[in-house]
Motif scaffolding. Structure first.
Motif, mmCIF file in Angstrom:
data_model
loop_
_atom_site.group_PDB
_atom_site.id
_atom_site.type_symbol
_atom_site.label_atom_id
_atom_site.label_comp_id
_atom_site.label_asym_id
_atom_site.label_seq_id
_atom_site.Cartn_x
_atom_site.Cartn_y
_atom_site.Cartn_z
ATOM 1 N N PHE A 184 0.880 -1.174 0.000
ATOM 2 C CA PHE A 184 0.000 0.000 0.000
ATOM 3 C C PHE A 184 0.915 1.220 0.000
ATOM 4 C CE2 PHE A 184 -2.233 3.446 2.060
ATOM 5 C CZ PHE A 184 -3.547 3.321 1.650
ATOM 6 N N GLN A 185 0.796 2.038 -1.033
ATOM 7 C CA GLN A 185 1.723 3.171 -1.171
ATOM 8 C C GLN A 185 0.948 4.443 -1.486
ATOM 9 O OE1 GLN A 185 5.322 2.009 -3.642
ATOM 10 N NE2 GLN A 185 3.940 0.342 -4.192
ATOM 11 N N PHE A 186 1.500 5.553 -1.024
ATOM 12 C CA PHE A 186 0.896 6.839 -1.396
ATOM 13 C C PHE A 186 1.930 7.949 -1.281
ATOM 14 C CE2 PHE A 186 0.308 6.473 3.169
ATOM 15 C CZ PHE A 186 0.567 7.729 3.655
ATOM 16 N N TYR A 187 1.691 9.038 -1.969
ATOM 17 C CA TYR A 187 2.517 10.245 -1.857
ATOM 18 C C TYR A 187 1.605 11.376 -1.408
ATOM 19 C CZ TYR A 187 0.381 11.511 -6.340
ATOM 20 O OH TYR A 187 -0.513 11.802 -7.326
ATOM 21 N N ASN A 188 2.170 12.394 -0.828
ATOM 22 C CA ASN A 188 1.330 13.499 -0.383
ATOM 23 C C ASN A 188 1.927 14.886 -0.669
ATOM 24 O OD1 ASN A 188 3.329 13.257 1.520
ATOM 25 N ND2 ASN A 188 1.966 12.679 3.212
ATOM 26 N N TYR A 189 3.204 15.110 -0.332
ATOM 27 C CA TYR A 189 3.748 16.462 -0.463
ATOM 28 C C TYR A 189 5.040 16.473 -1.279
ATOM 29 C CZ TYR A 189 0.479 17.316 3.311
ATOM 30 O OH TYR A 189 -0.669 17.389 4.047
ATOM 31 N N LEU A 190 5.282 17.599 -1.891
ATOM 32 C CA LEU A 190 6.555 17.868 -2.551
ATOM 33 C C LEU A 190 7.372 18.781 -1.639
ATOM 34 C CD1 LEU A 190 5.161 18.752 -6.106
ATOM 35 C CD2 LEU A 190 5.991 16.524 -5.315
ATOM 36 N N TRP A 191 8.643 18.530 -1.569
ATOM 37 C CA TRP A 191 9.546 19.381 -0.779
ATOM 38 C C TRP A 191 10.581 19.961 -1.746
ATOM 39 C CZ3 TRP A 191 8.881 20.258 4.481
ATOM 40 C CH2 TRP A 191 7.928 19.458 5.117
ATOM 41 N N MET A 192 10.547 21.249 -1.920
ATOM 42 C CA MET A 192 11.430 21.890 -2.888
ATOM 43 C C MET A 192 12.436 22.794 -2.170
ATOM 44 S SD MET A 192 10.495 24.144 -6.245
ATOM 45 C CE MET A 192 10.245 25.679 -5.398
ATOM 46 N N PHE A 193 13.705 22.607 -2.494
ATOM 47 C CA PHE A 193 14.765 23.455 -1.938
ATOM 48 C C PHE A 193 14.888 24.685 -2.830
ATOM 49 C CE2 PHE A 193 15.439 19.356 -0.164
ATOM 50 C CZ PHE A 193 15.945 19.585 1.103
ATOM 51 N N ASN A 194 14.373 25.788 -2.345
ATOM 52 C CA ASN A 194 14.288 26.993 -3.169
ATOM 53 C C ASN A 194 15.420 27.962 -2.838
ATOM 54 O OD1 ASN A 194 13.013 28.405 -5.193
ATOM 55 N ND2 ASN A 194 11.740 29.580 -3.776
#
Lengths: 419, 405
Positions: A184-194
C-alpha cells in the motif's frame, strides 16, 4: 581503471530496483541503465520535453521530474508513470506566483510504503492498513493510494474518500483482490529546496507543496536550504535509537543531512559525512542528485576522489556511500605533546573513533604504533586498546607513549579495523 | 617525514577535544579535521558567510566566535555561532562600525570566557544557581549556559544578582530543565580585540568589549598591537591572560593588572637564526600552545607549506636552556688549582628552574670535578668545582640536565 560508470549526460538520476534512470530531453526518452552504463531499456515520453530536467524522483510508483517553467522564476513539476512501454505524463504542477521566486535545483516527494492488514476482494471500498504512523494528516481525502501488486501481479491506484485511524475508505471499489501483506503506497507532499524565500533571494527556503494541487503549504526559510542540488526522501533505519523513520535528505557541502519533516522546526535526525572532497582537501565535489536504496546512497557526480586522487569526467556517474556505521575518523591528542627525550618522560595519548555520522564507536580495538627512528615506544601492554574501556568516554581509547633518548619529532599512529 | 599536519587552507583555527576547526567561506562550512588533516565532519553555516572570509576564530567551550571584516576596512563584525542539530548557526552578532571616535581593523581577537560547574542540582523552574568557580566574574546581566544535563539539554540563563553567598546567583527567569550538580557551566565575559587603530587614528591598541552588553570598556594603547596577528585567552585557574605573539615571543598580558607579566620564547625562527616565522593563530589546550604557521623549522631545517599547520610550544615550565660558566677559565696544569663552575638552568620564560639536577662532566683525563651531580638553587644555579689536571690542554666542561615529567 577508469571509475566512470553510468555515463549519464544529464545531471539527475533516480534508482529503482537495481536500475538507474535519466530523463533525456534530447531524445524524449526515459533511459534505463545498468550500473555499468549500458542502456537496458528506454521509454518514450507521451509528452515531449521542452526543458532539461533538473531533478527526478521515484515514489515507488511514479517518476517525478522538475524543470524550469516557461516564465522566469517559475518551476514545473510533473508526475509520470510507465504504462504499456511508454512514460506517460500523469499530472503537472506549475509553481508560478508573484509572491515567490521559484528557483530550485532539487526537490523530493514525500511518500510512504506500507502493507494492508487483512484480505480484500474485488468491489470492497474499505481497507485497513498495517502502519506504525498515524495516517490522518499524511493521507487525506482527495489523495490517491496505490495498492498491489497482488499475487497475479495486478495493482491499481484509487482516490481516498476518508481516513480514520488506519482504516481507509476508497472513493471507488477495488477492481482486484488482495491478501494480507500486499503493498500500500501513497505520496502526499513535494519538498522543494528553493534559492529564495518568497522573493528574497538573499536566503533560501524549503517549500512544502501539496503534490496534488501545487499549493504552497508552508515555507521554512534558512540559508542552509539555498544552493542545494541533491535531495531525496526515504525511510531510513540506521539511526538505531530512532528505529525506522521517514526522512527528507539533502546534500549540503560534504554532508548528507536528514530532516525530520514531522518536527515543527525541521530538526535533523542526523548528518552523514561523505567523501565529496577533492584531493586538494578543500574543494567540495558537487553532488547533482541523490538516490537511496536500502543501506546504499547513490550520489551523482562529475568528479570523485579515489584513494587520494581526484578524477573528473565529461559525464555524470554515481558514487556509493553506505548507511552502515563505518570508522570515518580517528582524532588524536597527546598530553603533554612536548616531553624530554630522556627515556623516562611519558605522554598520554587519546584516540577518538567516530563514524560518518560523527557518533563515537565503542568496543573497537585501536592499534597504537610509533613512527620513530629511535627508541621511543608505546608502553608495553598498551599497544592495543578497546574504545570505551578503562574509564574512557564513548569512542575513546587511551595509551601511553614513553620518550626515547634522542630528540626528534615522533608521530603516533592509531589504526582501527572496519568490521 | 613530512611536517604538515592539519593542512588548513585558512589561517585561523579553533580546537575542541581531539579536533581542529576552521570556517570556510567558499563552501560555507565549519570544517572539523583530525590531527593528520583528514576531514572528520563538516557543519553547514546558517546563514552563509557570503564570501566574507573569517579572520580569526575562538571557542569558549560551547560557542564558536568569528571575526570578519565589516562593510569597510574600518569596520569589523564578530559573530557567535552554535553548533546545534548538525548545523552551525549564528546566534549573536556584534558589529563594530567606524565612527567619529573609533575605527576598527583587526587580525585577531580573544574571547575571555570561563568554564565551571554547578555546585548543587538545579531543578526545573528554579531561579537560582550556585557556581563552583569564577563567581567573581559574574555580573548582573551575564548570560550563562548550563549543560548538558543527563538528557543532553542546554539552556541559557541570565543572572540578575548575587544571593546570600558570593557564588550563588539569582536568575532573571526560571530554568526550564533540571541540571545535576557537576553540570558544566559556560559564560563569556569580554572580547579583547587587537586593533590596528588607536581610537580613530593610526596606532595599535587592544579593545576590551564587555559582554553581553557589547560595550567598549577599555582601550589599551600600545603600538605593538598593530603588529599582532595571533592572540588568545589563557586561564591558569588563578590568573587570566591575553596571550599575543610579537615577533618570536608570546606575551602574557594579565587582564586584571593590564601588564605584561611574562614573555615566552617561541621557536618560530628560521634556520638563519634571524628571520621570524609568522604565527597566524594561537590556541591553548591544557599545557600546550598551538601555533598556526605555514612555515616551520625542524631540527635545523626550514620547511614551507602550502597550507597552515600547527606547531607546538609547551606552557608548563620546561628546561629551555642551560649555560655553563667557569671562573677562572685558564688554570695552570698543576693538579692543584681550581675553577668554580656554574650552570644556569632556565625555562622558556627565561625564568630560573629550581631543584633541577645537573650532571657535570669534563674531558680532562687527570683533572676532575668535585661534585658531578648537583641540584639548582633558587636562582637556577648549580655550582661545582673543577680541579686542574697535570696535562696542559683544552678542557671541556659539560653540564647536562633534563625534564622529568
Amino acid at each position: 581503471m577508469a571509475n566512470d560508470n553510468l555515463n549519464f549526460r544529464k545531471p539527475h538520476m533516480t534508482f529503482v530496483d537495481g536500475y538507474f534512470y535519466m530523463f533525456d530531453d534530447d531524445t524524449d526518452m526515459l533511459l534505463q541503465k545498468t550500473d555499468d552504463g549500458v542502456t537496458s531499456f528506454s521509454f518514450p515520453f507521451d509528452t515531449l520535453m521542452s526543458n532539461t530536467v533538473d531533478s527526478i524522483e521515484h515514489d515507488g510508483v511514479n517518476f517525478w521530474s522538475m524543470e524550469d517553467g516557461s516564465a522566469d522564476d517559475t518551476k514545473v513539476i510533473r508526475r509520470w508513470a510507465l504504462d504499456n512501454y511508454a512514460c506517460k505524463l500523469q499530472s503537472t504542477v506549475t509553481l508560478s506566483n508573484p509572491a515567490h521566486t521559484f528557483s530550485s535545483d532539487t526537490f523530493s516527494v514525500e511518500h510512504y510504503h506500507c502493507t494492508i492488514s487483512g484480505g480484500y476482494s474485488e468491489g470492497d471500498t474499505i481497507i485497513t492498513v498495517d502502519v506504525d504512523t498515524e495516517l490522518p494528516g499524511l493521507l487525506q481525502s482527495g489523495m490517491a493510494m496505490t495498492i498491489g501488486p497482488n499475487t497475479a501481479g495486478r495493482q491499481e491506484t484509487i482516490n481516498i474518500q476518508h481516513v480514520a485511524g488506519k482504516v481507509i475508505t476508497l472513493a471507488d471499489p477495488l477492481e482486484y483482490s488482495y491478501i494480507n501483506g500486499d503493498s500500500f503506497q501513497f505520496y502526499n507532499y513535494l519538498w522543494m529546496f528553493n534559492n529564495a524565500h518568497g522573493t528574497n533571494t538573499s536566503t533560501g527556503a524549503l517549500y512544502k507543496i501539496n503534490a496534488y494541487s501545487g499549493s504552497v503549504i508552508a515555507t521554512y526559510p534558512g540559508g542552509v536550504y539555498k544552493g542545494v542540488k541533491a535531495a531525496t526522501f526515504s525511510e531510513i533505519t540506521h539511526f538505531t535509537e530512532l528505529g525506522a523513520v521517514n526522512s527528507l535528505m539533502y546534500v549540503k557541502a560534504s554532508n548528507l543531512l536528514f530532516i525530520n519533516i514531522n518536527s515543527a522546526s525541521l530538526d535533523y535526525y542526523g548528518s552523514m559525512a561523505m567523501d565529496t572532497i577533492k584531493d586538494d582537501e578543500v574543494s567540495i565535489i558537487t553532488v547533482y542528485d541523490l538516490a537511496v536504496y536500502n543501506k546504499n546512497v547513490y550520489r551523482l557526480q562529475r568528479f570523485a576522489t579515489y584513494y587520494g586522487a581526484t578524477e573528473g569526467w565529461a559525464t555524470y556517474n554515481y558514487q556509493a556511500a553506505t548507511f552502515n556505521s563505518m570508522v570515518a575518523s580517528i582524532g588524536m591528542v597527546a598530553s603533554p605533546n612536548i616531553i624530554a627525550a630522556n627515556g623516562t618522560s611519558v605522554s598520554e595519548i587519546i584516540a577518538s573513533v567516530r563514524d560518518q555520522f560523527a557518533q563515537p564507536i565503542d568496543g573497537r580495538l585501536v592499534y597504537f604504533a610509533v613512527d620513530s627512528e629511535n627508541d621511543g615506544a608505546i608502553v608495553d601492554g598498551q599497544e592495543i586498546v578497546n574504545t570505551g574501556s578503562g574509564g574512557m568516554s564513548a569512542g575513546k581509547a587511551q595509551t601511553t607513549y614513553r620518550a626515547g633518548e634522542v630528540a626528534e619529532l615522533v608521530r603516533i599512529l592509531a589504526r582501527v579495523d572496519q568490521v | 617525514m613530512a611536517h604538515e599536519n592539519i593542512r588548513f587552507p585558512r589561517n585561523h583555527m579553533a580546537i575542541r577535544d581531539e579536533y581542529f576547526y576552521y570556517f570556510d567561506e567558499r563552501n560555507d562550512t565549519l570544517n572539523q579535521k583530525v590531527s593528520d588533516g583528514a576531514t572528520a565532519f563538516t557543519y553547514p553555516l546558517d546563514p552563509p558567510l557570503g564570501g566574507n572570509a573569517v579572520i580569526s576564530v575562538e571557542y569558549d567551550g560551547f560557542n564558536f566566535w568569528t571575526l570578519q571584516e565589516g562593510n569597510t576596512s574600518e569596520d569589523v563584525v564578530i559573530k557567535k555561532w552554535l553548533v546545534s542539530n548538525y548545523i552551525c548557526e549564528v546566534v549573536d552578532t556584534i558589529e563594530l562600525a567606524h565612527s567619529a571616535d573609533h575605527k576598527f581593523n583587526s587580525s585577531s581577537f580573544s574571547l575571555e570566557f570561563y568554564n565551571t560547574t554547578l555546585v548543587t542540582t538545579v531543578s526545573g523552574r528554579t531561579s537560582q544557581i550556585t557556581l563552583a568557580g569564577y563567581a567573581d566574574y559574574v555580573d548582573p546581566g551575564t548570560i550563562i549556559t548550563l549543560g548538558p544535563n543527563s538528557e543532553g539539554v542546554y539552556e541559557n540563563v541570565t543572572v540578575t544578582g548575587t544571593l546570600n553567598t558570593s557564588n550563588s546567583f539569582g536568575l532573571g527567569f526560571y530554568t526550564f530543565n533540571t541540571y545535576e550538580a557537576g553540570t558544566k557551566v559556560y559564560f563569556p565575559k569580554s572580547i579583547w580585540l587587537v586593533n590596528n587603530f588607536l581610537y580613530n587614528s593610526a596606532g595599535g591598541s587592544l579593545y576590551k568589549i564587555t559582554l553581553p552588553n557589547k560595550q567598549i570598556t577599555e582601550v589599551i594603547a600600545d603600538e605593538d598591537f598593530e603588529y599582532v596577528d595571533a592572540s588568545c585567552f589563557y586561564n591558569t585557574g588563578s590568573e587570566q591572560y591575553i596571550l599575543y605573539v610579537l615577533g618570536t615571543t608570546v606575551r602574557f598580558l594579565n587582564i586584571d593588572s593590564l601588564t605584561n607579566e611574562k614573555s615566552m620564547l617561541l621557536d618560530n625562527i628560521k634556520n638563519d637564526q634571524s628571520t621570524g616565522i609568522t604565527v597566524y593563530d594561537i590556541k591553548v589546550k591544557g599545557d600546550t600552545l598551538y601555533r598556526l604557521q605555514n612555515k616551520a623549522t625542524y631540527f635545523g631545517t626550514d620547511y614551507t607549506f602550502s597550507t597552515y599547520n600547527y606547531q607546538f610550544s609547551t606552557i608548563r615550565p620546561f628546561v629551555d636552556s642551560i649555560t655553563v660558566d667557569v671562573n677562572p677559565k685558564i688554570l695552570p696544569s698543576n693538579g692543584i688549582n681550581v675553577a668554580e663552575i656554574q650552570a644556569v638552568v632556565r625555562d622558556q620564560f627565561n625564568a630560573p628552574i629550581q631543584i633541577k639536577s645537573v650532571t657535570f662532566s669534563d674531558s680532562d683525563a687527570t683533572g676532575f670535578i668535585s661534585s658531578t651531580f648537583v641540584y639548582t638553587n633558587h636562582y637556577g644555579i648549580a655550582a661545582s668545582v673543577y680541579k686542574a689536571g697535570t696535562i696542559p690542554g683544552n678542557v671541556t666542561i659539560t653540564a647536562l640536565t633534563t625534564q622529568y615529567d
